[in-house]
Each structure stands twice: as C-alpha cells, then as structure tokens.
Design an enzyme around this catalytic site. Sequence first.
Site, short mmCIF file in Angstrom:
data_model
loop_
_atom_site.label_atom_id
_atom_site.label_comp_id
_atom_site.label_asym_id
_atom_site.label_seq_id
_atom_site.Cartn_x
_atom_site.Cartn_y
_atom_site.Cartn_z
N SER B 11 0.82 -1.23 0.00
CA SER B 11 0.00 0.00 0.00
C SER B 11 0.84 1.27 0.00
O SER B 11 0.40 2.30 -0.50
CB SER B 11 -0.93 0.02 1.21
OG SER B 11 -0.19 -0.09 2.41
N ASP B 188 -0.59 7.06 10.34
CA ASP B 188 -1.42 6.15 11.14
C ASP B 188 -0.55 5.09 11.80
O ASP B 188 -0.99 3.99 12.07
CB ASP B 188 -2.49 5.50 10.26
CG ASP B 188 -1.87 4.65 9.14
OD1 ASP B 188 -0.62 4.61 9.05
OD2 ASP B 188 -2.61 4.03 8.38
N HIS B 191 1.54 4.05 7.57
CA HIS B 191 1.61 4.74 6.27
C HIS B 191 2.27 6.11 6.44
O HIS B 191 2.45 6.59 7.55
CB HIS B 191 0.21 4.85 5.67
CG HIS B 191 -0.36 3.51 5.33
ND1 HIS B 191 -1.20 2.83 6.20
CD2 HIS B 191 -0.18 2.69 4.27
CE1 HIS B 191 -1.52 1.67 5.66
NE2 HIS B 191 -0.91 1.55 4.49
#
Lengths: 240, 240
Positions: B11, B188, B191
């Site tokens: 991601s 977070d 990320h």
Amino acid sequence: MRPKIYLFGDSITEASFADGGWGASLAHHFSRRVDFLVRGYSGYNTRWALKVLDKVFPPEKEVTDVSPVAVTVFFGANDACLPDRSCAFQHVPIDEYKNNLSSIVFSLKKRWPGTNIILITPPPIDEDARLLHPYVEDPSGLSERTNEAAGAYAKACVAIAGQCGIQVVDLWTKMQQFPDWKNAYLSDGLHLTQGGNKIVFEEVIQKLGEVGLSLENLPVDLPRLMEEIDPNDPLKAFKD
Amino acid sequence: MRPKIYLFGDSITEASFADGGWGASLAHHFSRRVDFLVRGYSGYNTRWALKVLDKVFPPEKEVTDVSPVAVTVFFGANDACLPDRSCAFQHVPIDEYKNNLSSIVFSLKKRWPGTNIILITPPPIDEDARLLHPYVEDPSGLSERTNEAAGAYAKACVAIAGQCGIQVVDLWTKMQQFPDWKNAYLSDGLHLTQGGNKIVFEEVIQKLGEVGLSLENLPVDLPRLMEEIDPNDPLKAFKD
C-alpha cells in the site's frame, strides 16, 4: 496488460505530476487500473508538437505496443501568445492552430483508431498576474498573453473537437464560471494552482467516465485485500 | 524510447501518487526523462507478491518490451504483522520473507539482467498510533504490528540486499534518526505523511544517482524551451 493513458501537451501537462497536479491525481484515482504517461513539453505550441509527434509516439510501436485507451491533447496556451509581444516566437496564427490540432488528432486516430482523444482548451489568462511573472519583459509594458486571445484559441479548440467528433474540456470557459478564478486557479496568470489542477482533474475524469473509463468499469489489477482475499484462506485468491 | 522505472510494493507504493507521494515526486523530478509505473498492491506481503510476479511483469514482454532501468521492491510491512494478532493472515515468517525477497530479486534479475533493483525496508511502526487506526481491532488490545518486528524484517531486507549485491534503502533506520519520526513521518503509525514520503523520495533519488540515474546523466526528451530552442529560429531545433 494494464490500460494506459498519455497526457500530451505543454508546461501545464509537464508539471501535472507536481504536488496536487492533475496528472498525479489521475494516476492516483485510477491506481491499479490505468498507467498514466506524461508527454508534456514546456513552451511547446501545436506547430512544434506536430514536428515531434512521431518521436513522442513512435510509429514502430504500433506493431508491438498496445494502444492507449485515451490521450489528452492540451495545447494552445503558447499558440495564443501575441505575435507582437515578448513571446512572439511561440505564437501560432489561429487558423494554423486549428489545422495543427486537426492534424495531431488525425495522426493519433490513424495510429490508434479505438483510442479516445480528449482535447483540452488553454486556460484563461490573468494579464495583471502575467506582468508580475514574465519570462521576458515586454518593452510595451503589456503582457505577452491576453485572456481574449486565449479565449479565441479555446473556441477554436472546441470547434476542432466538434469537427473531429471527439471530446473536449473547455477549460477557458469552465474556470471563468467561478468569480475568483484568477486567484483560485492560476498561480502566475497562466499556470495552475492546486485548485486549478483539481478542475482539470475533475473535467478529465468526467470525460473519461462518459466513454466508460471509470472506476466502476475498469478492472482492478490483482485481487484486492478487503474484497477478494479471504483472511481464512488468502492463497485461494492467487490460485491460477 | 524514454526509460522506465517500476515501483513494486504494497500500500505504501500503491498510495505513492497521492498528494506529495514519493512516486509522484519521482515522476515530477524525472519529468521528460523517465516514466514511472506503479505496481503497488495494498496489503500484499512477499508470499502473495511472489505468486503474482508473472502477472505484474508478464514474461512475454521480454521480447517486445524494453527493460526498465530500475525497479523498487518495497515489501515487509505486511509480512511483519504479528502471527497472533488481528492481521495474522498477512504475516509471513521472517525466513520465508528472506527467501521470497531473494526469489523476487532473482526473478527480476533473470528477466532484466541490466536493471537496477532497489530494495526498500518496511518503515518503523508507531504502535500507539496503530491502535487508533486498526483495520481489525485485536481482542488483546495490542497493535497488529510492532516496531521491533518491523525492525527485524528491515534488517533481513538489508541482509538480502547484501547477499544479492543490490541497493537498499533502510527506511526503518533512516526514519528513526529523526526524534519526532512518529508524528513527522507516519500518518497512522504505518503509512507515510508528506514528510515520510519525502524521505522515501530523497533516498530513492540518492540510490538512483549512485548508479548514474540522475538529472545530469539522463537525456531530456525533446528540445528544451530555454536551452535548445532559439527564439529567432525555433524550428531549427526540430530539424531531423
């Protein structure tokens, strides 16, 4: 093979991957669905674009490469430089601009008959802001571009799109619908702020959506974590 | 043909074209020099990456397509999920992680012997922040990742790079050199913030530069406005 979209144009396309740029936003929006390739050339007008077209999109690629699903063609801001001011060497007369734009579209359509070509008109011009950010100061003390001239080229661009039967983003008109467009959308009277980039992004998204190039219709590359990978048997998603 | 670089990872790679993202920043930095293609897959670990490798980089492309000049391989954040917490299905034991990473590098090197492979370690983890942003809350009330585990995987990644004789960005170590890394670099606890993206961007730029992939060395696509186009005879730049 993941579909791809070329962004072909001048500095407003070349800078489209800067922070908040419309190109990067498109790439992010279509992440895992579409590759975006920037072919932006600062200062270029349609006359020069036509000269380099076969280098930008080499003909031999026809054989081995897959057609792009779309190409944005975003020229006119430099063509519309006034012929008697400091950027006269970039100026292209409006009739030649129309012919050049037609030729670019025709050439791309010949190469890739199924590809969606989207024209984008030049943005509006804030002449006062241009005087604060000139490339070359004009002895007349006047700006090298006017909003009126940009508007004439925008109108010509819309006309060519109609003649060619292709899509067009009328950025010149769209931006001026917002009263504070000069400050909200333009950083130096010509190039785009993040707000201006957002307008281009949204307009291109809309045009792509009209021909079925949307998040709903385009397949996502490989199984998605939450939707397609079962936490109890993750490898099942990767069988065959 | 413009050279290209693939960004392969999870991601943190998939999101690399969001505002201020490291991928978009690379594309902007190398504008008119290199195409960047994102191959980021949210949630993926090296086990799944290995399963999909031939789909991400289809073997038949060897024949018709030009090798990328570099590929970043950025996995480990998901492999390092703890095996007894809420994201256990993403966990990959560290020995398998090392083997998988080696296999990925070996496979890419076999396909493209001249391509620079750059490994990137997982970032450090802020466990408190993870508890505020869990995908799935763990009954234990503990975070699904720890900084210690991420560190072990980062160290393993660096070791594999050494064994394979390829470059590595030790992001886990680099980020923690800054005292306020948790707030400055992580959004977070996992990320990246814009600051965190900037670190990845700078580190990758540096690694690329070490193998000659820099603004100084890479040719610019087509004549440049100020440098190569003569205002008195612009078309001269476009002869042949």
